[in-house]
Design an enzyme around this catalytic site. Structure first.
Site, PDB file in Angstrom:
ATOM      1  N   CYS A 149       0.546  -1.064  -0.091  1.00 20.40           N
ATOM      2  CA  CYS A 149       0.008  -0.234  -0.108  1.00 20.40           C
ATOM      3  C   CYS A 149       0.862   1.213   0.059  1.00 20.40           C
ATOM      4  CB  CYS A 149      -0.978  -0.040   1.188  1.00 20.40           C
ATOM      5  SG  CYS A 149      -0.026  -0.086   2.825  1.00 20.40           S
ATOM      6  N   ARG A 184       4.455   1.369  -1.214  1.00 24.30           N
ATOM      7  CA  ARG A 184       5.563   1.295  -1.909  1.00 24.30           C
ATOM      8  C   ARG A 184       5.675   0.184  -3.147  1.00 24.30           C
ATOM      9  NH1 ARG A 184       9.590   0.724   0.822  1.00 24.30           N
ATOM     10  NH2 ARG A 184       8.682   1.335   2.750  1.00 24.30           N
ATOM     11  N   SER A 217       8.726   1.645   6.983  1.00 20.84           N
ATOM     12  CA  SER A 217       7.196   1.907   6.560  1.00 20.84           C
ATOM     13  C   SER A 217       6.546   3.163   6.951  1.00 20.84           C
ATOM     14  CB  SER A 217       6.437   0.739   7.340  1.00 20.84           C
ATOM     15  OG  SER A 217       7.252  -0.610   7.189  1.00 20.84           O
ATOM     16  N   ALA A 268      -7.020  -7.034   5.578  1.00 21.54           N
ATOM     17  CA  ALA A 268      -8.490  -6.954   5.788  1.00 21.54           C
ATOM     18  C   ALA A 268      -8.858  -7.977   7.109  1.00 21.54           C
ATOM     19  CB  ALA A 268      -9.423  -7.231   4.578  1.00 21.54           C
TER      20      ALA A 268
END
Length: 451
Positions: free
Chosen positions: A50, A52, A109, A193
């Site tokens: 999400c 990189r 991150s 999720a």
């Protein structure tokens, strides 16, 4: 061999460009196959998350490898080849190892210390191995990186924090709503999720799940005690929940002010997807939106003790590179041992011709004596060349050994210790700093460069 890494991430590019370069698993695999088919590229691994998109190559020509990566990335980003350096960073050899280890440890991150990266890297490596686009160099790099990442998660404070992108989003919403008792809808059924659904359920929320593949939604819903919702019922379901968390990786917006209409709307929407699942115009309906853009703006607000993690990663990088340099001399050591063995056998043949009356027992004694002499003569050079090559000295001791013993053309290319001839097994299994050396891969010491 040159290890090359090209990274487009939340620090080098805006979220719009990140969204354009983002790839699903199938697209990532196709790109890896394309790269391995390029000239001078031996191995390739593509990692897209999400925040990189990263490409790792084992190439025997740095510039050729860089061009092979730059063209498809520039095309996906919608920029020219000349504009690409503004949006990415390029690392090679030592710098690529350092970047990779820090990345897998969660130090690079959006949410420092997040642990989903371990699963994402493991999945990317598994795909590369399954497709045979990775080989000894990339496999060893990422297998070691995963071990380092696990150490950081289990041995340092940032790992103990159990951070995730969702936890950062909930922290940003702290005091604005109560998770316990809230009705939550999780849209998507991937790893992120699943983590979101389990986290919310653990904190006392009622969690329902929606996904394009209903069976996946049903499995996740059963795990958290909720119900599954078909995607054609999404608009109505969104309006029925207090909180919506999306992480589908769909190519367009799933939720917008238009899809909400004039009816009820959720209080909070957390969009963890890249590209985004939720249009920012939902805020016009009074919805509190938290997405990767808002998380990026809040980056660094938490005071985390990452020094221990960085120190651990630095130690592991140094050990990995030292081991790689020591391994690089293995073919030379094997060739030297084979040369010595060949000299002994040649002298034994000459002895048999000159002394045909020599009995078997005497011949065996002479053969053993010659082997012991040869072993003693080459023992110190082979041990020392490994010791010296494992240090930081820039001298190529393997080349010196090849020149001194005229070994040019004799080296054996080894991809695995099992490839060694029996008489050379000891050369491969010798230890550096008490640790057996794995398959040889040379990684020189270099720095980050510009694309």
């Amino acid at each position: 061999m040159t290890l090359l890494a090209v990274s487009i991430n939340h620090r080098t590019a805006d979220l719009d460009l990140l969204a354009r370069t983002s790839m699903d698993q199938e697209t990532s695999r196709r790109l890896a196959h394309q790269l391995v088919g390029a000239a001078h590229v031996k191995e390739a691994l593509v990692l897209s998350t999400c925040n990189r998109t990263e490409v790792y190559l084992d190439t025997d020509r740095f510039h050729a490898g860089l061009e092979a990566v730059a063209q498809p990335l520039a095309q996906r980003a919608g920029v020219t080849r000349e504009e690409l350096p503004e949006a990415c960073r390029v690392y090679y050899d030592e710098a690529a190892v350092k970047h990779c280890f820090g990345l897998v440890a969660g130090l690079d991150s959006l949410v420092v210390g997040e642990n989903q990266i371990l699963g994402q890297v493991r999945e990317a490596l598994s795909s590369a191995q399954e497709d045979r686009t990775s080989g000894p160099a990339i496999n060893q790099l990422f297998q070691t990186a995963l071990r380092v990442g696990k150490r950081v998660q289990s041995e340092t404070s940032i790992g103990a924090a159990g951070r995730s992108v969702l936890s950062a989003a909930l922290h940003q919403l702290d005091g604005e709503f109560e998770v316990a008792g809230a009705s939550c809808l999780v849209v998507g059924a991937g790893a992120m999720a699943g983590l979101a659904a389990r986290t919310l359920a653990t904190q006392g929320a009622t969690v329902n799940c929606a996904n394009r593949t209903l069976a996946k939604a049903e499995r996740l819903a059963a795990e958290v005690g909720g119900r599954a919702i078909a995607m054609d019922e999404l608009d109505a379901a969104v309006a029925e929940h207090d909180v919506v968390v999306t992480c589908t990786g769909a190519s367009g917006s799933l939720i917008s002010a238009q899809t909400l209409g004039d009816g009820p709307a959720p209080s909070v929407v957390i969009d963890l997807a890249m590209p985004p699942d939720v249009n920012e115009d939902v805020t016009s309906r009074g919805v509190r939106l938290v997405n990767l853009a808002s998380l990026k703006e809040g980056e660094g607000q938490d005071e985390l003790d990452v020094e221990a993690a960085r120190s651990l990663v630095g130690f592991e990088v140094t050990a990995f590179l030292a081991k790689q340099r020591a391994q690089a001399v293995t073919p030379t050591v094997v060739a030297l041992r084979q040369m010595a063995s060949g000299v002994v056998e040649s002298e034994m043949k000459r002895l048999r011709r000159r002394l045909p009356q020599l009995d078997d027992a005497a011949e065996a004694q002479i053969h053993n004596a010659l082997n012991r002499v040869a072993e003693k003569l080459i023992h110190s050079p082979t041990v020392r060349v490994r010791e010296f090559s494992g240090g930081d000295d820039p001298v190529d001791y393997a080349a010196v050994l090849r020149t001194l013993f005229a070994l040019e053309g004799r080296e054996i290319a080894l991809s695995d210790p099992e490839d060694c001839p029996p008489e050379a097994q000891r050369a491969v299994s010798e230890k550096v700093d008490g640790v057996p050396t794995p398959a040889p891969t040379l990684i020189a010491v270099q720095e980050e460069v510009t694309a």
